[in-house]
Motif scaffolding. Structure first.
Motif, PDB file in Angstrom:
ATOM      1  N   UNK A   1       4.659  12.645 -14.202  1.00  0.00           N
ATOM      2  CA  UNK A   1       3.777  13.400 -14.028  1.00  0.00           C
ATOM      3  C   UNK A   1       3.205  11.758 -15.796  1.00  0.00           C
ATOM      4  N   UNK A   2       4.832  11.358 -16.649  1.00  0.00           N
ATOM      5  CA  UNK A   2       3.349  10.947 -17.547  1.00  0.00           C
ATOM      6  C   UNK A   2       3.742   8.718 -16.841  1.00  0.00           C
ATOM      7  N   UNK A   3       4.539   9.074 -16.040  1.00  0.00           N
ATOM      8  CA  UNK A   3       5.068   7.342 -15.006  1.00  0.00           C
ATOM      9  C   UNK A   3       3.895   7.044 -14.224  1.00  0.00           C
TER      10      UNK A   3
ATOM     11  N   UNK B   1      -9.341   6.814  -6.308  1.00  0.00           N
ATOM     12  CA  UNK B   1      -8.243   6.309  -6.957  1.00  0.00           C
ATOM     13  C   UNK B   1      -7.171   6.754  -5.922  1.00  0.00           C
ATOM     14  N   UNK B   2      -6.175   5.669  -4.863  1.00  0.00           N
ATOM     15  CA  UNK B   2      -5.331   6.191  -4.149  1.00  0.00           C
ATOM     16  C   UNK B   2      -4.509   5.504  -4.449  1.00  0.00           C
ATOM     17  N   UNK B   3      -2.781   6.564  -3.911  1.00  0.00           N
ATOM     18  CA  UNK B   3      -1.635   6.394  -4.748  1.00  0.00           C
ATOM     19  C   UNK B   3      -1.068   6.543  -2.984  1.00  0.00           C
ATOM     20  N   UNK B   4      -0.730   5.045  -2.603  1.00  0.00           N
ATOM     21  CA  UNK B   4       0.418   4.845  -1.127  1.00  0.00           C
ATOM     22  C   UNK B   4       1.131   3.717  -1.045  1.00  0.00           C
ATOM     23  N   UNK B   5       1.869   4.904  -1.278  1.00  0.00           N
ATOM     24  CA  UNK B   5       3.596   4.982  -0.368  1.00  0.00           C
ATOM     25  C   UNK B   5       4.218   4.325  -2.020  1.00  0.00           C
ATOM     26  N   UNK B   6       4.052   4.716  -3.184  1.00  0.00           N
ATOM     27  CA  UNK B   6       4.429   4.448  -4.780  1.00  0.00           C
ATOM     28  C   UNK B   6       5.664   4.547  -4.729  1.00  0.00           C
ATOM     29  N   UNK B   7       6.697   3.180  -5.460  1.00  0.00           N
ATOM     30  CA  UNK B   7       7.932   3.514  -6.144  1.00  0.00           C
ATOM     31  C   UNK B   7       7.654   2.859  -7.292  1.00  0.00           C
ATOM     32  N   UNK B   8       8.554   3.233  -7.879  1.00  0.00           N
ATOM     33  CA  UNK B   8       8.309   2.519  -9.129  1.00  0.00           C
ATOM     34  C   UNK B   8       9.736   2.945 -10.350  1.00  0.00           C
ATOM     35  N   UNK B   9      10.616   1.859 -10.786  1.00  0.00           N
ATOM     36  CA  UNK B   9      11.462   1.936 -11.461  1.00  0.00           C
ATOM     37  C   UNK B   9      11.754   0.884 -12.767  1.00  0.00           C
TER      38      UNK B   9
ATOM     39  N   UNK C   1       2.113  -0.969 -16.479  1.00  0.00           N
ATOM     40  CA  UNK C   1       3.009  -0.898 -15.291  1.00  0.00           C
ATOM     41  C   UNK C   1       2.261  -1.084 -14.351  1.00  0.00           C
ATOM     42  N   UNK C   2       2.817  -2.343 -13.155  1.00  0.00           N
ATOM     43  CA  UNK C   2       2.191  -2.177 -12.101  1.00  0.00           C
ATOM     44  C   UNK C   2       3.941  -1.659 -11.082  1.00  0.00           C
ATOM     45  N   UNK C   3       2.919  -0.576  -9.916  1.00  0.00           N
ATOM     46  CA  UNK C   3       4.242  -0.762  -9.131  1.00  0.00           C
ATOM     47  C   UNK C   3       5.350  -0.716  -8.802  1.00  0.00           C
ATOM     48  N   UNK C   4       6.614  -0.630  -8.573  1.00  0.00           N
ATOM     49  CA  UNK C   4       7.758  -1.496  -7.791  1.00  0.00           C
ATOM     50  C   UNK C   4       7.712  -1.893  -6.429  1.00  0.00           C
ATOM     51  N   UNK C   5       7.023  -1.036  -5.455  1.00  0.00           N
ATOM     52  CA  UNK C   5       6.859  -1.089  -4.661  1.00  0.00           C
ATOM     53  C   UNK C   5       5.274  -0.334  -3.463  1.00  0.00           C
ATOM     54  N   UNK C   6       4.827  -0.217  -2.806  1.00  0.00           N
ATOM     55  CA  UNK C   6       3.520   0.155  -2.545  1.00  0.00           C
ATOM     56  C   UNK C   6       2.069   0.087  -3.661  1.00  0.00           C
ATOM     57  N   UNK C   7       0.945   0.530  -3.476  1.00  0.00           N
ATOM     58  CA  UNK C   7      -0.322   0.064  -3.633  1.00  0.00           C
ATOM     59  C   UNK C   7      -0.927   1.579  -4.545  1.00  0.00           C
ATOM     60  N   UNK C   8      -1.842   0.403  -4.983  1.00  0.00           N
ATOM     61  CA  UNK C   8      -2.870   1.505  -6.086  1.00  0.00           C
ATOM     62  C   UNK C   8      -3.966   0.916  -5.893  1.00  0.00           C
ATOM     63  N   UNK C   9      -4.572   1.865  -4.738  1.00  0.00           N
ATOM     64  CA  UNK C   9      -6.269   1.292  -4.956  1.00  0.00           C
ATOM     65  C   UNK C   9      -7.017   1.919  -5.788  1.00  0.00           C
TER      66      UNK C   9
ATOM     67  N   UNK D   1      16.189   2.550 -14.092  1.00  0.00           N
ATOM     68  CA  UNK D   1      16.035   4.125 -13.655  1.00  0.00           C
ATOM     69  C   UNK D   1      14.793   4.500 -12.648  1.00  0.00           C
ATOM     70  N   UNK D   2      14.846   4.841 -11.633  1.00  0.00           N
ATOM     71  CA  UNK D   2      14.504   5.027 -10.618  1.00  0.00           C
ATOM     72  C   UNK D   2      13.087   6.820 -11.424  1.00  0.00           C
ATOM     73  N   UNK D   3      11.523   6.273 -11.541  1.00  0.00           N
ATOM     74  CA  UNK D   3      11.056   7.844 -12.080  1.00  0.00           C
ATOM     75  C   UNK D   3      10.126   7.695 -10.567  1.00  0.00           C
ATOM     76  N   UNK D   4      10.085   6.966  -9.794  1.00  0.00           N
ATOM     77  CA  UNK D   4       8.375   8.071  -8.551  1.00  0.00           C
ATOM     78  C   UNK D   4       9.538   7.303  -7.107  1.00  0.00           C
ATOM     79  N   UNK D   5       9.495   7.351  -6.610  1.00  0.00           N
ATOM     80  CA  UNK D   5      10.028   7.352  -5.083  1.00  0.00           C
ATOM     81  C   UNK D   5       8.900   7.742  -3.777  1.00  0.00           C
ATOM     82  N   UNK D   6       8.417   6.622  -3.193  1.00  0.00           N
ATOM     83  CA  UNK D   6       7.029   7.179  -2.300  1.00  0.00           C
ATOM     84  C   UNK D   6       6.439   8.014  -2.094  1.00  0.00           C
TER      85      UNK D   6
END
Length: 479
Positions: free
Chosen positions: A410-412, A371-379, A421-429, A384-389
């Protein structure tokens, strides 16, 4: 000239507001009726027939009373005794109306109770099925949406019933009023028009003012909710320790008092205006009734009308005024019910934010590449911004621990993995396949999570365990 134009403009604006209100809630009402029919068609048919009979019965009894008085008066004036057959007919007819009312009232109450039970269950299932369609948590963390949902859920046990009560009471009062006014037409075609012409303005103003009062109350709902919350904090065991330890009693009592004063002040100003306007239009109603009454009494002295006709006029006038007044009260309750149904339909019409592929790509079993997190952002929905890149890879067979401060995301990450949730930006594969394109149900079957704020279900221990595998619910002893 400018004042006249300004007054006309305000009047036109009020007319447009009334028309828009009628059109809007007419749509809500027309949508609510099929929902009621789908819930309990047999009960609706029975109630419609029963209410028609209930509405017509008082007018029938007044008409029978007129016949009795005229028959007795004619017998006294001629000196002839009334025949047993005549007496029996009028007595049986009069008693029959009483029996009909006595039989219909408990039947209508029973069927209305059954209807309300079915409607409450139907709406709650409708709400649960709609909520099931929101596969992510975005809607539930939207404050406005969530508050509206909680309001709809809390009021589902009584607000829809108010619509049933409105239709039953309003229908009965409407039928009675029409029947009573119909009895007055033979005395003078203009009498019902005069009564309506002097009564409806008062009814309209009263109805409008009561609706305005309801809007003020709804508009002040934050204060009402704050009052309820303060009393709940002080009167339950949930916060009893903290309230006493930190001496919070005065603080919450002060919050309650301030919220009450705010709402009470707004309602006090409005009630004074309501009394003034209602009194002014009541005088017009009194004038109209007085004119009709004086004319009928004058015709009685001239022997144009029989004693029974005089009695009929007095009774029909009293019934009409009483039922029109009750109809105004019912219409206010109807407005309150339609406000609820408007909120209900807004919730039912809301669309999910997260797009789900159906049926979606089959989930890899087992996962080969990871499972890969690729430049994942999430608001979060509130910004509130929880994850950036964030980028990393979880490989098959690895045991990974995420360590970080509170609020570091961590919980996000876990929620994104579970696709809550789906990422605000980036992709999970997953094995180079976009998580958003996988079959969601299959993916979640492969995941087990225990959150910090995990749910505690008011079920048996065995049932709580079986919720992790619903196929085991029917065979709890094997767990």
């Amino acid at each position: 000239m400018a004042k006249t134009i300004g007054k006309k403009s305000r009047n036109l604006h009020r007319i447009r507001e009334v028309l828009n209100l009628v059109v809007n809630y007419g749509r809500v009402f027309s949508r609510a009726l099929p929902l009621l029919w789908k819930c309990a068609p047999k009960e609706i048919i029975f109630m419609s027939v029963a209410l028609l009979l209930q509405g017509a019965t008082p007018a029938l009894r007044v008409w029978i009373t007129k016949q009795v008085v005229d028959t007795v008066a004619a017998g006294l004036s001629t000196g002839k005794e009334l025949g047993l057959r005549t007496i029996s007919i009028v007595v049986v007819a009069w008693v029959g109306t009483l029996l009909l009312e006595a039989v219909l009232e408990p039947l209508v109450t029973a069927i209305q109770t059954t209807f309300s039970e079915k409607l409450t269950a139907y709406l709650n299932i409708l709400l649960m099925r709609k909520a099931e369609g929101f596969h992510d948590l975005s809607r539930f963390e939207d404050t406005d949406f969530y508050n509206n949902l909680q309001l709809v859920k809390q009021q589902a046990s009584y607000k829809p019933l108010n619509l049933v009560i409105c239709l039953s009471r309003g229908g009965r009062e409407f039928f009675t009023t029409v029947a009573m006014l119909g009895l007055l037409i033979p005395l003078g075609w203009w009498i019902p028009l005069l009564i309506l012409g002097t009564t409806l303005p008062q009814a309209y103003v009263s109805c409008k003012m009561q609706m305005k009062a309801l809007e003020i109350t709804v508009g002040k709902s934050p204060e009402a909710r704050l009052m309820e919350y303060c009393s709940w904090v002080m009167l339950t065991d949930s916060y009893a320790k903290e309230v006493r330890l930190f001496q919070l009693s005065s603080f919450f009592i002060s919050l309650y008092s301030k919220a009450f004063q705010d709402m009470h002040q707004a309602m006090g100003l409005f009630r004074r205006k309501q009394v003034f306007l209602s009194t002014r239009w009541s005088l017009l109603n009194v004038v109209g009734n007085t004119l009709a009454f004086c004319w009928v009494v004058q015709q009685g002295f001239r022997q144009t009308f029989s004693p029974g006709s005089l009695l009929l006029f007095v009774q029909a006038l009293a019934y009409s005024q009483q039922n029109l007044s009750q109809f105004v009260q019912t219409s206010t309750l109807l407005y309150d019910s339609l406000l609820y149904f408007e909120q209900l339909f807004n919730f039912l019409d809301s669309k999910p934010i997260m797009t789900v592929c159906v049926p979606g790509i089959a989930v890899p079993k087992p996962i080969q590449r990871g499972i890969s997190f690729n430049d994942v952002h999430f608001c979060y929905p509130d910004g509130r911004s929880a994850l950036t890149g964030v980028s990393f890879v979880l490989r098959p067979g690895e045991t990974v621990a995420l360590v970080g401060e509170n609020g570091s995301g961590k919980t996000t990450i876990v929620k994104l993995l579970a696709r809550l949730y789906d990422p605000t930006a980036g992709v999970i594969t997953v094995d180079n396949k976009d998580l958003r394109e996988l079959n969601l149900e299959e993916w979640r079957q492969q995941i087990a999570t225990v959150f910090q704020d995990f749910g505690r279900y008011m079920l048996t221990l065995g049932e709580n365990i079986a919720l992790g595998n619903l196929k085991s619910v029917d065979d709890i002893e094997s767990l």
